[in-house]
Motif scaffolding. Sequence first.
Motif, PDB file in Angstrom:
ATOM      1  N   ASP A  13       3.848  20.265   4.984  1.00  0.00           N
ATOM      2  CA  ASP A  13       4.379  18.915   4.804  1.00  0.00           C
ATOM      3  C   ASP A  13       5.878  18.788   5.014  1.00  0.00           C
ATOM      4  OD1 ASP A  13       1.884  17.686   4.175  1.00  0.00           O
ATOM      5  OD2 ASP A  13       1.971  18.664   2.230  1.00  0.00           O
ATOM      6  N   ALA A  14       6.652  19.834   4.756  1.00  0.00           N
ATOM      7  CA  ALA A  14       8.104  19.711   4.848  1.00  0.00           C
ATOM      8  C   ALA A  14       8.748  21.037   5.215  1.00  0.00           C
ATOM      9  CB  ALA A  14       8.673  19.225   3.518  1.00  0.00           C
ATOM     10  N   VAL A  15       9.810  20.942   6.018  1.00  0.00           N
ATOM     11  CA  VAL A  15      10.643  22.096   6.348  1.00  0.00           C
ATOM     12  C   VAL A  15      12.092  21.661   6.220  1.00  0.00           C
ATOM     13  CG1 VAL A  15      11.363  23.744   8.123  1.00  0.00           C
ATOM     14  CG2 VAL A  15       8.969  23.077   7.971  1.00  0.00           C
ATOM     15  N   CYS A  28      11.503  16.739  -2.360  1.00  0.00           N
ATOM     16  CA  CYS A  28      11.303  17.797  -3.367  1.00  0.00           C
ATOM     17  C   CYS A  28      10.367  17.351  -4.496  1.00  0.00           C
ATOM     18  CB  CYS A  28      12.623  18.301  -3.916  1.00  0.00           C
ATOM     19  SG  CYS A  28      13.517  17.154  -4.948  1.00  0.00           S
ATOM     20  N   ASP A  29      10.322  16.062  -4.802  1.00  0.00           N
ATOM     21  CA  ASP A  29       9.435  15.583  -5.867  1.00  0.00           C
ATOM     22  C   ASP A  29       7.958  15.726  -5.505  1.00  0.00           C
ATOM     23  OD1 ASP A  29      11.542  14.872  -7.517  1.00  0.00           O
ATOM     24  OD2 ASP A  29      11.659  12.837  -6.709  1.00  0.00           O
ATOM     25  N   LEU A  30       7.660  15.804  -4.220  1.00  0.00           N
ATOM     26  CA  LEU A  30       6.271  15.868  -3.765  1.00  0.00           C
ATOM     27  C   LEU A  30       5.755  17.294  -3.572  1.00  0.00           C
ATOM     28  CD1 LEU A  30       6.584  13.100  -1.029  1.00  0.00           C
ATOM     29  CD2 LEU A  30       5.752  12.830  -3.365  1.00  0.00           C
ATOM     30  N   ILE A  31       6.649  18.268  -3.505  1.00  0.00           N
ATOM     31  CA  ILE A  31       6.285  19.642  -3.154  1.00  0.00           C
ATOM     32  C   ILE A  31       5.657  20.353  -4.355  1.00  0.00           C
ATOM     33  CG2 ILE A  31       7.179  21.872  -2.355  1.00  0.00           C
ATOM     34  CD1 ILE A  31       7.265  19.581  -0.261  1.00  0.00           C
ATOM     35  N   GLN A  86       4.629  22.361   0.746  1.00  0.00           N
ATOM     36  CA  GLN A  86       3.295  21.779   0.846  1.00  0.00           C
ATOM     37  C   GLN A  86       3.062  20.898  -0.372  1.00  0.00           C
ATOM     38  OE1 GLN A  86       1.341  22.423   3.526  1.00  0.00           O
ATOM     39  NE2 GLN A  86      -0.250  21.087   2.773  1.00  0.00           N
ATOM     40  N   ARG A  87       2.462  19.745  -0.176  1.00  0.00           N
ATOM     41  CA  ARG A  87       2.181  18.837  -1.295  1.00  0.00           C
ATOM     42  C   ARG A  87       1.079  19.362  -2.202  1.00  0.00           C
ATOM     43  NH1 ARG A  87       2.562  13.376   2.226  1.00  0.00           N
ATOM     44  NH2 ARG A  87       4.807  13.173   2.050  1.00  0.00           N
ATOM     45  N   SER A  88       0.146  20.084  -1.643  1.00  0.00           N
ATOM     46  CA  SER A  88      -0.959  20.594  -2.461  1.00  0.00           C
ATOM     47  C   SER A  88      -0.633  22.000  -2.950  1.00  0.00           C
ATOM     48  CB  SER A  88      -2.256  20.609  -1.648  1.00  0.00           C
ATOM     49  OG  SER A  88      -2.091  21.407  -0.493  1.00  0.00           O
TER      50      SER A  88
END
Length: 189
Positions: free
Chosen positions: A74-76, A128-131, A154-156
């Motif tokens: 989800d994020a890098v 960062c709140d979703l990770i 990753q969110r999950s």
Amino acid sequence: MASVIPFKDHALARLRARLGAVEEANQDLIAFARGHSGAVSAIHEAVLAAIEADSVDDLLHVVTQEWPLILGIDAVALALIVGDKAFRADGNGIHEVEPQLLLRSIERVEGVSMRKVEHGHPLFGPACDLIRSEALIRIECDPPLPVGLIALGQRSELDLDARHGSELLMFLGRSLAAIIRRWLVNPDN
């Protein structure tokens, strides 16, 4: 008077139970191998995309915009200390950060750190709140070249295979460090 004990039924039941356990373990091994193979392929594709970058700006775009799609995450974010300045690049652009804060984060990571989290590392910025699962990969270059971190999020919550996953992520980090060195030492090549 002696009685005959029927071992055949008991032995057959034990054999069937053991066969079931072996089949289950075999399926788990096949699933792991397929997943590991897919991870190796994704890491190689990410490195190739970075190698093909035409400039430092293009490299930052590849890392922050294309790697999430290639790696299926989800994020890098990429954070580097260059001289006496520090910055982080993420999906929202490039932002200055406090060099000492980044240096402390870098010092806490020895190679690769993979973990489940309640809240992602601040390098992810607003994301960062979703990770819920993250991997931090140290970027090491000899002075005066930059040092830093790659943050993969990753969110999950994921079950992380630390041994095999860290080897792949270490390869990703070392490859990115080599590409950064190439761009900063020989920017025309």
